[in-house]
Design a protein around this motif. Sequence first.
Motif, PDB file in Angstrom:
ATOM      1  N   GLY A  77       1.752   8.286  -9.089  1.00 58.57           N
ATOM      2  CA  GLY A  77       2.767   8.075  -8.070  1.00 58.57           C
ATOM      3  C   GLY A  77       2.655   8.975  -6.852  1.00 58.57           C
ATOM      4  N   GLN A  78       2.319  10.240  -7.059  1.00 54.76           N
ATOM      5  CA  GLN A  78       2.270  11.173  -5.927  1.00 54.76           C
ATOM      6  C   GLN A  78       1.137  10.881  -4.942  1.00 54.76           C
ATOM      7  N   TYR A  79       0.162  10.061  -5.358  1.00 57.14           N
ATOM      8  CA  TYR A  79      -0.988   9.783  -4.499  1.00 57.14           C
ATOM      9  C   TYR A  79      -0.966   8.383  -3.882  1.00 57.14           C
ATOM     10  N   ILE A  80      -0.147   7.492  -4.427  1.00 56.25           N
ATOM     11  CA  ILE A  80      -0.228   6.080  -4.053  1.00 56.25           C
ATOM     12  C   ILE A  80       0.002   5.844  -2.565  1.00 56.25           C
ATOM     13  N   ALA A  81       0.999   6.468  -1.982  1.00 52.48           N
ATOM     14  CA  ALA A  81       1.310   6.231  -0.566  1.00 52.48           C
ATOM     15  C   ALA A  81       0.130   6.584   0.329  1.00 52.48           C
ATOM     16  N   ALA A  82      -0.508   7.721   0.073  1.00 50.25           N
ATOM     17  CA  ALA A  82      -1.657   8.141   0.887  1.00 50.25           C
ATOM     18  C   ALA A  82      -2.839   7.204   0.701  1.00 50.25           C
ATOM     19  N   TRP A  83      -3.073   6.783  -0.529  1.00 44.52           N
ATOM     20  CA  TRP A  83      -4.181   5.853  -0.779  1.00 44.52           C
ATOM     21  C   TRP A  83      -3.950   4.531  -0.052  1.00 44.52           C
ATOM     22  N   LYS A  84      -2.757   3.998  -0.163  1.00 38.23           N
ATOM     23  CA  LYS A  84      -2.479   2.700   0.452  1.00 38.23           C
ATOM     24  C   LYS A  84      -2.511   2.784   1.971  1.00 38.23           C
ATOM     25  N   GLU A  85      -2.075   3.903   2.499  1.00 41.74           N
ATOM     26  CA  GLU A  85      -2.148   4.098   3.946  1.00 41.74           C
ATOM     27  C   GLU A  85      -3.601   4.099   4.420  1.00 41.74           C
ATOM     28  N   ALA A  86      -4.500   4.565   3.543  1.00 40.44           N
ATOM     29  CA  ALA A  86      -5.930   4.594   3.857  1.00 40.44           C
ATOM     30  C   ALA A  86      -6.620   3.265   3.553  1.00 40.44           C
ATOM     31  N   GLY A  87      -5.866   2.272   3.074  1.00 41.88           N
ATOM     32  CA  GLY A  87      -6.432   0.959   2.776  1.00 41.88           C
ATOM     33  C   GLY A  87      -7.087   0.854   1.411  1.00 41.88           C
ATOM     34  N   ILE A  88      -6.807   1.823   0.537  1.00 39.33           N
ATOM     35  CA  ILE A  88      -7.391   1.827  -0.807  1.00 39.33           C
ATOM     36  C   ILE A  88      -6.466   1.087  -1.767  1.00 39.33           C
ATOM     37  N   LYS A  89      -7.020   0.142  -2.516  1.00 38.13           N
ATOM     38  CA  LYS A  89      -6.249  -0.585  -3.520  1.00 38.13           C
ATOM     39  C   LYS A  89      -6.071   0.317  -4.745  1.00 38.13           C
ATOM     40  N   VAL A  90      -4.876   0.261  -5.338  1.00 37.63           N
ATOM     41  CA  VAL A  90      -4.532   1.145  -6.453  1.00 37.63           C
ATOM     42  C   VAL A  90      -4.304   0.323  -7.722  1.00 37.63           C
ATOM     43  N   ILE A  91      -5.116   0.606  -8.752  1.00 40.99           N
ATOM     44  CA  ILE A  91      -5.064  -0.180  -9.996  1.00 40.99           C
ATOM     45  C   ILE A  91      -5.011   0.771 -11.193  1.00 40.99           C
ATOM     46  N   PRO A  92      -3.823   1.153 -11.637  1.00 39.82           N
ATOM     47  CA  PRO A  92      -3.709   2.064 -12.778  1.00 39.82           C
ATOM     48  C   PRO A  92      -3.987   1.371 -14.113  1.00 39.82           C
ATOM     49  N   VAL A  93      -4.496   2.150 -15.055  1.00 37.92           N
ATOM     50  CA  VAL A  93      -4.643   1.692 -16.437  1.00 37.92           C
ATOM     51  C   VAL A  93      -3.334   2.003 -17.155  1.00 37.92           C
ATOM     52  N   VAL A  94      -2.788   1.020 -17.871  1.00 40.44           N
ATOM     53  CA  VAL A  94      -1.505   1.211 -18.558  1.00 40.44           C
ATOM     54  C   VAL A  94      -1.622   0.841 -20.039  1.00 40.44           C
ATOM     55  N   PRO A  95      -0.984   1.631 -20.918  1.00 41.55           N
ATOM     56  CA  PRO A  95      -0.977   1.321 -22.342  1.00 41.55           C
ATOM     57  C   PRO A  95       0.331   0.700 -22.807  1.00 41.55           C
ATOM     58  N   SER A  96       1.271   0.472 -21.862  1.00 39.07           N
ATOM     59  CA  SER A  96       2.588  -0.026 -22.262  1.00 39.07           C
ATOM     60  C   SER A  96       3.225  -0.831 -21.137  1.00 39.07           C
ATOM     61  N   VAL A  97       4.182  -1.657 -21.517  1.00 36.68           N
ATOM     62  CA  VAL A  97       4.938  -2.452 -20.547  1.00 36.68           C
ATOM     63  C   VAL A  97       5.757  -1.543 -19.635  1.00 36.68           C
ATOM     64  N   ALA A  98       6.379  -0.529 -20.206  1.00 38.18           N
ATOM     65  CA  ALA A  98       7.249   0.354 -19.427  1.00 38.18           C
ATOM     66  C   ALA A  98       6.500   1.011 -18.276  1.00 38.18           C
ATOM     67  N   LEU A  99       5.291   1.514 -18.556  1.00 41.26           N
ATOM     68  CA  LEU A  99       4.515   2.167 -17.497  1.00 41.26           C
ATOM     69  C   LEU A  99       4.043   1.145 -16.468  1.00 41.26           C
ATOM     70  N   ALA A 100       3.681  -0.048 -16.909  1.00 41.16           N
ATOM     71  CA  ALA A 100       3.259  -1.091 -15.978  1.00 41.16           C
ATOM     72  C   ALA A 100       4.378  -1.416 -14.986  1.00 41.16           C
ATOM     73  N   LYS A 101       5.599  -1.553 -15.472  1.00 41.30           N
ATOM     74  CA  LYS A 101       6.738  -1.866 -14.606  1.00 41.30           C
ATOM     75  C   LYS A 101       7.027  -0.726 -13.633  1.00 41.30           C
ATOM     76  N   ARG A 102       6.927   0.496 -14.128  1.00 42.32           N
ATOM     77  CA  ARG A 102       7.188   1.659 -13.279  1.00 42.32           C
ATOM     78  C   ARG A 102       6.167   1.746 -12.149  1.00 42.32           C
ATOM     79  N   LEU A 103       4.889   1.510 -12.478  1.00 40.44           N
ATOM     80  CA  LEU A 103       3.836   1.624 -11.478  1.00 40.44           C
ATOM     81  C   LEU A 103       3.868   0.466 -10.478  1.00 40.44           C
ATOM     82  N   GLU A 104       4.298  -0.697 -10.917  1.00 39.03           N
ATOM     83  CA  GLU A 104       4.478  -1.802  -9.973  1.00 39.03           C
ATOM     84  C   GLU A 104       5.551  -1.444  -8.949  1.00 39.03           C
ATOM     85  N   ARG A 105       6.611  -0.825  -9.417  1.00 42.85           N
ATOM     86  CA  ARG A 105       7.709  -0.468  -8.516  1.00 42.85           C
ATOM     87  C   ARG A 105       7.277   0.526  -7.433  1.00 42.85           C
TER      88      ARG A 105
END
Length: 309
Positions: free
Chosen positions: A100-128
């Motif tokens: 989360g702390q890096y996503i804004a800077a990456w997206k501002e630089a045009g980098i796509k962000v694709i986290p690996v998730v082991p659970s539904v809860a983390l997937a929903k949090r990272l989508e948000r």
Amino acid sequence: MKNRVTELLGIEKPIIQGGMAWIAESKLASAVSNAGGAGIIAGGSAPIDYLRSEIRKCKELTDKPFGVNIMLMSPNAEELAKLVIEEGVSFVTTGAGNPGQYIAAWKEAGIKVIPVVPSVALAKRLERIGADAVIAEGTESGGHIGQNTTMCLVPQVVDAVSVPVIAAGGIADGRGIAASFMLGAEGVQIGTRFLASDECQIHENYKNAVIKAKDTDNAITGFYSGSPCRCIKSKYTKQLQEMEKKAAPPEDFEALTVGSLRKAVVDGNTDEGSMLCGLIAGMINEVKPVKQIMTELSQQAGKLLGVDF
């Protein structure tokens, strides 16, 4: 084939190569990208200068998109997060933490962000917080693992998020790809199959161990430390499991694991090295060029799905 994953990454085939620490470097990543997929260079805990060099080598070997995997528990994760921006990497995959702390800077630089998730809860949090897609990785995968199986995890994540879902864990042929798509995934991440490729730079002893592995030749260590890890069964894994049974001091356990991956990958020490490998190794019986592997994966998956993959 065109879908949300191929369009997101600018690739021909929705196949991503796993970001395997000490293993996924420029030669392997560029070969996968040149074959129409998305190659990945592993960050791990490697020195920043080395990673910068590998990224630049990859750019010389391919003009196709490739990414970098950042293991967020690494001591140099923050440096690497800045490095991918400086080097203009196409996309980033992350594991072992919340990016989360890096996503804004990456997206501002045009980098796509694709986290690996082991659970539904983390997937929903990272989508948000802005993830462009998620990799739902089942416990069948090699390396650090969660508890959910790919078969159970993928459809639950697909139902829970609106971003594209990429399936990972236990996928080594077109049947696994087709099954993943039936579960709702729009792409797959494959690691273990590429261990047995000409372009993979692991030691021949390690590569031969993957080829010879049967369905029962795997072991999980690290429950004791709270960080379970799947490897090929060996003297090393047996020793770790014995230490866990006896509740050995954590410092003794750590002393045995430090540097173990390098021993396997670089030195070919299969007795003391950690040979990270997924459960699917029993299906892999031959070393082939990456291009041939990608062609076989695509043809088999396309035939089963009834599409031009």
